[in-house]
Design a protein around this motif. Structure first.
Motif, short mmCIF file in Angstrom:
data_model
loop_
_atom_site.label_atom_id
_atom_site.label_comp_id
_atom_site.label_asym_id
_atom_site.label_seq_id
_atom_site.Cartn_x
_atom_site.Cartn_y
_atom_site.Cartn_z
N ASN A 166 0.81 -1.35 -0.13
CA ASN A 166 0.07 0.02 0.14
C ASN A 166 1.10 1.25 -0.06
O ASN A 166 0.18 2.12 0.43
CB ASN A 166 -0.82 -0.04 1.25
N LEU A 167 2.14 1.22 -0.28
CA LEU A 167 3.04 2.14 -0.50
C LEU A 167 3.39 2.62 -1.76
O LEU A 167 3.46 3.74 -2.19
CB LEU A 167 4.29 2.10 0.47
N ILE A 168 3.72 1.61 -2.66
CA ILE A 168 4.27 1.91 -3.95
C ILE A 168 3.23 1.45 -5.20
O ILE A 168 2.47 0.57 -4.89
CB ILE A 168 5.37 1.32 -4.12
N ASP A 169 3.35 2.39 -6.11
CA ASP A 169 2.57 1.98 -7.62
C ASP A 169 3.30 2.36 -8.67
O ASP A 169 3.57 3.87 -8.38
CB ASP A 169 1.05 2.43 -7.22
N PRO A 170 3.57 1.88 -9.62
CA PRO A 170 3.24 0.37 -10.18
C PRO A 170 4.21 -0.41 -9.37
O PRO A 170 5.20 -0.22 -8.53
CB PRO A 170 3.67 0.58 -11.48
N ILE A 171 4.13 -1.68 -9.75
CA ILE A 171 4.90 -2.87 -9.22
C ILE A 171 5.54 -3.38 -10.33
O ILE A 171 5.00 -3.94 -11.49
CB ILE A 171 4.04 -3.83 -8.65
#
Length: 249
Positions: A166-171
């Motif tokens: 729930n911290l980073i986007d994209p993966i």
């Protein structure tokens, strides 16, 4: 250009090597890499002042935090000493001790504060949560969310997927010599459904028992909305590499 990217993969697949290539610490054996028109391996000052790579392990000097950050910050035009002190307090680092007097976890947090206070356009963090206890991991997520500039691109390389959920986007999920997944949360949930229920679904890409039931990772055939579970996603991709790679094309 604000972007936070999570680079996932098992140990040894090349996450650290990729970061070093992007920031110019290694030169590609073939092919080309450019960042904002610069070739990283040429290590031009105009490029280097806008990138910072924090490796998993750092050898520090027997010096105070103030001297350490000022010695580093002189090379970065947007370095902010007041921000460094603020981050050190937010991360609960003992300011009375020299770097080499800190525990491994405290030293790691001090280095994260240093990296963020340089305010570079590109920030590369290699396994930043290794060595941090659970409260410190929560503090790390908090400062990344609050203090990274809208102009900063943050790339976090990790195999501890829960630490950045729930911290980073994209993966991006790497395999040896391959990219298995490169997608935003929206793109993932369009194709993949995360079902939380009382029963195990045998034909799911991945299923795992949780307190109170199961999580089942499946193809999203009914266009349903769901919340991405990064650890379950990672396990699903690693168990169904070609299937999910083709699904996400």
């Amino acid at each position: 250009r604000s972007s936070d990217l999570d680079l996932l993969g098992e140990n040894g697949v090349g996450k650290t090597t990729l970061l070093k290539l992007i920031c110019g610490l290694q030169k590609p054996q073939y092919g080309d890499i450019t960042v904002d028109g610069f070739v990283p391996s040429m290590r031009q000052p105009e490029f280097l002042q806008n990138v910072y790579f924090l490796p998993e392990e750092v050898i520090t000097e027997d010096t105070t935090h103030e001297k350490f950050i000022q010695k580093t910050g002189v090379f970065y035009p947007r370095y902010d000493f007041d921000l460094f002190n603020k981050l050190m307090k937010e991360l609960e680092v003992d300011l009375s001790k020299k770097f080499n007097e800190l525990s491994h976890g405290q030293k790691k947090k001090a280095l994260i504060a240093c990296a963020m206070s340089l305010q570079t356009d590109y920030l590369f963090l290699d396994e930043p949560t290794n060595g941090l206890d659970i409260p410190s991991k929560a503090l790390f997520r908090k400062v990344i969310s609050q203090y990274c500039s809208d102009e900063t691109t943050v790339i976090i390389s990790t195999h501890q997927v829960k630490d950045v959920e729930n911290l980073i986007d994209p993966i991006v999920i790497l395999d040896r010599d391959d990219v298995l997944l490169n997608a935003s949360f929206a793109q993932i949930t369009e194709k993949i459904f995360f079902e939380y229920g009382p029963e195990r679904i045998d034909n799911a890409y991945y299923t795992e028992m949780l307190p109170g039931g199961y999580i089942n990772v499946m193809r999203n055939v009914n266009n349903e909305e769901s919340n991405v579970n990064i650890e379950a996603l990672f396990n699903a991709v690693m168990k169904n590499k070609e299937q999910i790679k083709n699904l996400m094309k």
